[in-house]
Enzyme design. Structure first.
Site, PDB file in Angstrom:
ATOM      1  N   HIS A  90       0.869  -1.181   0.000  1.00 29.69           N
ATOM      2  CA  HIS A  90       0.000   0.000   0.000  1.00 29.69           C
ATOM      3  C   HIS A  90       0.899   1.223   0.000  1.00 29.69           C
ATOM      4  O   HIS A  90       0.889   2.014  -0.906  1.00 29.69           O
ATOM      5  CB  HIS A  90      -0.951   0.031   1.201  1.00 29.69           C
ATOM      6  CG  HIS A  90      -1.991   1.083   1.033  1.00 29.69           C
ATOM      7  ND1 HIS A  90      -1.714   2.414   1.182  1.00 29.69           N
ATOM      8  CD2 HIS A  90      -3.284   1.008   0.652  1.00 29.69           C
ATOM      9  CE1 HIS A  90      -2.802   3.119   0.909  1.00 29.69           C
ATOM     10  NE2 HIS A  90      -3.772   2.286   0.587  1.00 29.69           N
TER      11      HIS A  90
ATOM     12  N   GLU B 129       0.621   4.039  -3.094  1.00 27.37           N
ATOM     13  CA  GLU B 129       0.956   5.412  -2.731  1.00 27.37           C
ATOM     14  C   GLU B 129       2.415   5.392  -2.306  1.00 27.37           C
ATOM     15  O   GLU B 129       2.767   4.753  -1.332  1.00 27.37           O
ATOM     16  CB  GLU B 129       0.099   5.879  -1.552  1.00 27.37           C
ATOM     17  CG  GLU B 129      -1.348   6.074  -1.901  1.00 27.37           C
ATOM     18  CD  GLU B 129      -2.211   6.312  -0.662  1.00 27.37           C
ATOM     19  OE1 GLU B 129      -1.718   6.883   0.313  1.00 27.37           O
ATOM     20  OE2 GLU B 129      -3.374   5.888  -0.704  1.00 27.37           O
TER      21      GLU B 129
ATOM     22  N   HIS C 148      -7.359  -2.923  -3.521  1.00 28.25           N
ATOM     23  CA  HIS C 148      -6.166  -2.515  -4.287  1.00 28.25           C
ATOM     24  C   HIS C 148      -5.614  -3.675  -5.108  1.00 28.25           C
ATOM     25  O   HIS C 148      -5.234  -3.499  -6.268  1.00 28.25           O
ATOM     26  CB  HIS C 148      -5.074  -2.007  -3.342  1.00 28.25           C
ATOM     27  CG  HIS C 148      -5.350  -0.638  -2.791  1.00 28.25           C
ATOM     28  ND1 HIS C 148      -5.596   0.446  -3.584  1.00 28.25           N
ATOM     29  CD2 HIS C 148      -5.422  -0.181  -1.517  1.00 28.25           C
ATOM     30  CE1 HIS C 148      -5.805   1.517  -2.828  1.00 28.25           C
ATOM     31  NE2 HIS C 148      -5.717   1.154  -1.562  1.00 28.25           N
TER      32      HIS C 148
HETATM   33 CO    CO Z   1      -5.789   2.582  -0.004  1.00 30.35          CO
END
Ligand code: CO
Length: 289
Positions: free
Chosen positions: A167, A198, A230
């Site tokens: 993540h 990210e 995701h």
């Molecule tokens: Co997220």
């Protein structure tokens, strides 16, 4: 008759003694509403039940949004405060709050702060409340988590590359933990990369490195506790922006392995180790006033 009576008295003394703590576990995750994501949470719970038979194990999810979404479907997930209340009601006097976050980022900081506030409010509820750190707390953790992730790719052949999707976060400690884990991975396996949804190395730069290494096939796998939203969409989904689509568009053969880290025994073992550390009792002030 007398030995039996003595045994009974002995047993009662042991049960009543302050040394015989009843320990309960509060497993705290972000939460996921994606279908199939629960496999990882179930695997972690199994590992805890096997290691601590008879100990109460309670879940708490920190994402308000996901708890509301599941609540609308009739599935009520507890908050941290509710989870602690449930453990207290079960007669627990020593709690291990175990973070099931991958990295010590913003979500973990919020969990630590919430837990501390709660423990401070209910001073007399528990004798000790330990906070278990997230998955990637040390270089040894990164080594173990990466070994577990690589081992789960059973069908990867020599010459196949792998790109793991963490993540991540584009700032703070999570960014540092991601960079550290990526470096540990690169040192272990020259055809493996780790970056984040990210933060982390941009996928385009990894694509350039894959081309330079003359790779033909690329495995994609999540480096997250659960293979949720995701993993299913941003990593492996049919959308042209997904990593799978971008790699295919760049000419690579792509295989996906949608297994959360929580489903690998190695990752569950790291959480169990952190739960056993018990060096951060939230009921005690670390500095003298
Ligand atoms: Co997220």
């Amino acid at each position: 008759m007398v030995p039996r009576l003595l045994f009974l008295i002995f047993a009662l003394l042991v049960l009543a003694s302050p040394c015989s703590a009843k320990t309960g576990y509060l497993l705290v995750a972000f939460g996921s509403s994606a279908p199939g994501a629960n496999a990882a949470y179930e695997a972690i719970e199994q590992a805890y039940r096997a290691r601590f038979p008879g100990s109460p194990i309670v879940w708490a999810w920190t994402s308000q949004k996901i708890r509301a979404k599941l609540g609308a479907r009739g599935c009520r997930m507890l908050s941290i405060a509710e989870g602690l209340d449930r453990l207290a009601a079960a007669g627990v006097d020593e709690v291990v709050i175990q973070s099931l976050h991958a990295m010590p980022g913003a979500e973990f900081a919020a969990l630590a702060r919430s837990a501390l506030t709660r423990v401070d409010r209910d001073r007399d509820k528990f004798r000790a409340v330990y906070l278990g750190r997230p998955l990637l707390e040390s270089v040894a953790d990164a080594e173990a988590a990466i070994d577990a992730a690589l081992a789960s790719l059973e069908d990867r052949r020599p010459g196949d590359a792998v790109v793991f999707m963490a993540h991540g976060n584009d700032k703070g400690r999570a960014e540092l933990a991601l960079a550290g884990a990526a470096a540990v991975l690169r040192a272990k396996d020259k055809l493996a990369w780790l970056t984040g949804v990210e933060g982390g190395e941009p996928l385009d730069s990894i694509i350039a490195a894959l081309k330079k290494a003359r790779v033909r096939k690329v495995w994609l796998a999540p480096f997250m506790i659960v293979a949720g939203e995701h993993a299913q969409n941003d990593l492996a989904g049919p959308d042209p922006d997904s990593w799978a689509s971008r790699l295919r568009a760049a000419g690579f053969a792509v295989e996906t392995s949608l297994k959360g880290l929580g489903e690998t025994p190695g990752a569950a073992e790291i959480f169990l180790r952190h739960s056993g550390a018990r060096d951060d009792d939230l009921t005690r002030e670390p500095l003298k006033p």
